[in-house]
Design an enzyme around this catalytic site. Sequence first.
Site, PDB file in Angstrom:
ATOM      1  N   LYS A   1       0.822  -1.209   0.000  1.00  0.00           N
ATOM      2  CA  LYS A   1       0.000   0.000   0.000  1.00  0.00           C
ATOM      3  C   LYS A   1       0.854   1.256   0.000  1.00  0.00           C
ATOM      4  CE  LYS A   1      -3.865  -1.925   2.647  1.00  0.00           C
ATOM      5  NZ  LYS A   1      -4.410  -1.919   4.005  1.00  0.00           N
TER       6      LYS A   1
ATOM      7  N   LYS B   1     -11.407  -5.574  -4.974  1.00  0.00           N
ATOM      8  CA  LYS B   1     -12.094  -4.374  -5.444  1.00  0.00           C
ATOM      9  C   LYS B   1     -11.092  -3.354  -6.016  1.00  0.00           C
ATOM     10  CE  LYS B   1     -15.712  -1.334  -4.664  1.00  0.00           C
ATOM     11  NZ  LYS B   1     -17.125  -1.379  -4.726  1.00  0.00           N
TER      12      LYS B   1
ATOM     13  N   LYS C   1      -5.392 -11.922  -6.850  1.00  0.00           N
ATOM     14  CA  LYS C   1      -6.580 -12.333  -6.095  1.00  0.00           C
ATOM     15  C   LYS C   1      -7.731 -11.406  -6.458  1.00  0.00           C
ATOM     16  CE  LYS C   1      -6.275  -9.368  -2.065  1.00  0.00           C
ATOM     17  NZ  LYS C   1      -6.388  -9.131  -0.657  1.00  0.00           N
TER      18      LYS C   1
HETATM   19  P1  AMP Z   1     -11.727  -6.937   2.767  1.00  0.00           P
HETATM   20  O1  AMP Z   1     -12.718  -6.683   1.683  1.00  0.00           O
HETATM   21  O2  AMP Z   1     -10.318  -6.711   2.347  1.00  0.00           O
HETATM   22  O3  AMP Z   1     -12.099  -6.265   4.052  1.00  0.00           O
HETATM   23  O4  AMP Z   1     -11.791  -8.504   3.032  1.00  0.00           O
HETATM   24  C1  AMP Z   1     -12.818  -9.111   3.790  1.00  0.00           C
HETATM   25  C2  AMP Z   1     -12.569 -10.591   3.945  1.00  0.00           C
HETATM   26  O5  AMP Z   1     -12.619 -11.229   2.661  1.00  0.00           O
HETATM   27  C3  AMP Z   1     -11.206 -10.930   4.533  1.00  0.00           C
HETATM   28  O6  AMP Z   1     -11.357 -12.023   5.428  1.00  0.00           O
HETATM   29  C4  AMP Z   1     -10.389 -11.340   3.351  1.00  0.00           C
HETATM   30  O7  AMP Z   1      -9.366 -12.258   3.697  1.00  0.00           O
HETATM   31  C5  AMP Z   1     -11.439 -11.995   2.458  1.00  0.00           C
HETATM   32  N1  AMP Z   1     -11.078 -11.904   1.034  1.00  0.00           N
HETATM   33  C6  AMP Z   1     -10.944 -10.759   0.301  1.00  0.00           C
HETATM   34  N2  AMP Z   1     -10.602 -11.047  -0.984  1.00  0.00           N
HETATM   35  C7  AMP Z   1     -10.523 -12.408  -1.067  1.00  0.00           C
HETATM   36  C8  AMP Z   1     -10.224 -13.333  -2.124  1.00  0.00           C
HETATM   37  N3  AMP Z   1      -9.951 -12.914  -3.370  1.00  0.00           N
HETATM   38  N4  AMP Z   1     -10.237 -14.662  -1.837  1.00  0.00           N
HETATM   39  C9  AMP Z   1     -10.531 -15.090  -0.590  1.00  0.00           C
HETATM   40  N5  AMP Z   1     -10.818 -14.281   0.454  1.00  0.00           N
HETATM   41  C10 AMP Z   1     -10.821 -12.945   0.226  1.00  0.00           C
END
Ligand code: AMP
Length: 330
Positions: free
Chosen positions: A111, A196, A193
């Site tokens: 980041k 967003k 991965k």
């Molecule tokens: P965030 O949107 O970054 O707050 O992520 C929320 C949750 O979704 C966290 O537990 C992340 O580890 C999981 N997560 C986000 N992107 C992925 C992905 N591409 N594959 C698996 N888990 C994800």
Amino acid sequence: MPRIFSGIQPSGELHIGNYLGAVKNWVALQHEHESFFCIVNYHAITIAFAPEDLRRRTRDMAVGLLASGLDASRAAIFVQSDVPEHTELAWIFNTITPLGELERQVQFKEKSARQEQVMAGILNYPVLQAADILLYLADTVPVGEDQVQHLELSRVVARNWNARFSPDVPFFPEPQPKLTPTRRIPGLDGQAKMSKSIGNTIGLLESPEQVWEKLRPAVTDPARQRKTDAGEPAKCPVVYPLHRAFSPPPVVAEVEEKCRSAGWGCMDCKKALHAHMMDELTPIRVRAAELHDRPQEVDAMLHEGARRARLVARETMDTVRTRMGLDAAQ
Ligand code: AMP
Ligand code: TRP
């Protein structure tokens, strides 16, 4: 009953990576655990944002979580800034966290590399995350694989605080991640991965037509130039992993056989995937549309979640203040 905590940033709409990597697991775990699920808006303000937009994204995230099957009568679902003890404990943890531990976090390096001026909040992000979890003395944290390093740091924080202020009987547990079988969902580009910020997502609430428009051009095994070429599911970067996540096991077996024997073309395979995805996602989309029209109910649910969370958070902070001598005037 073991206690679980997890957090999600108010990015607006959930994508199927969040859903399969984390939220679907929360829905299953809420029945066997005392559960706290937090929409982490203090984490979200470490990157550029507009206030009105943040407010909307926070409400939309609450709708997405409820539509996915979180049950507010079982789990406390709440917004981080409604429980001020999160930031209070984060400050305390900042005083016992070595700078080097924060500087070596992969997400901090990624980041901060993208920004000209790096704010301290990006560096201290995982300290707030440790406070989120430890405030509830949670020992299990259901997350995707990308959060494993942050949880290691949470354990360092727990250990450091215990060593100084609770050496005989550790007060804070050392939280462990709980991963799903689909711990890392690839994005539509088949490389990074699903995320967003990269823009390679399928939204959980997208219409069947929108999802098809994204699946149709998705990359498959590059060896399959023509429909008659045999393929290898393990080399199919997006469609095959999604089949494994959404389709029943006999269909996954059929996909493998029809790919290796060139019995199906990639379009046939994508159509089958689309149908199974919609079986799971359509009820979620319908529930979300209903909840969207009842904002007072969603707000009331968040208030009740914060009230329940605060009962636990205050109790933890009472102990923390006492052990640290921060209670002189009481
Ligand atoms: P965030 O949107 O970054 O707050 O992520 C929320 C949750 O979704 C966290 O537990 C992340 O580890 C999981 N997560 C986000 N992107 C992925 C992905 N591409 N594959 C698996 N888990 C994800
Ligand atoms: N950093 C997590 C993410 O980006 C969100 C988060 C904040 C979190 N606090 C948490 C996850 C506590 C689990 C536990 O996904």
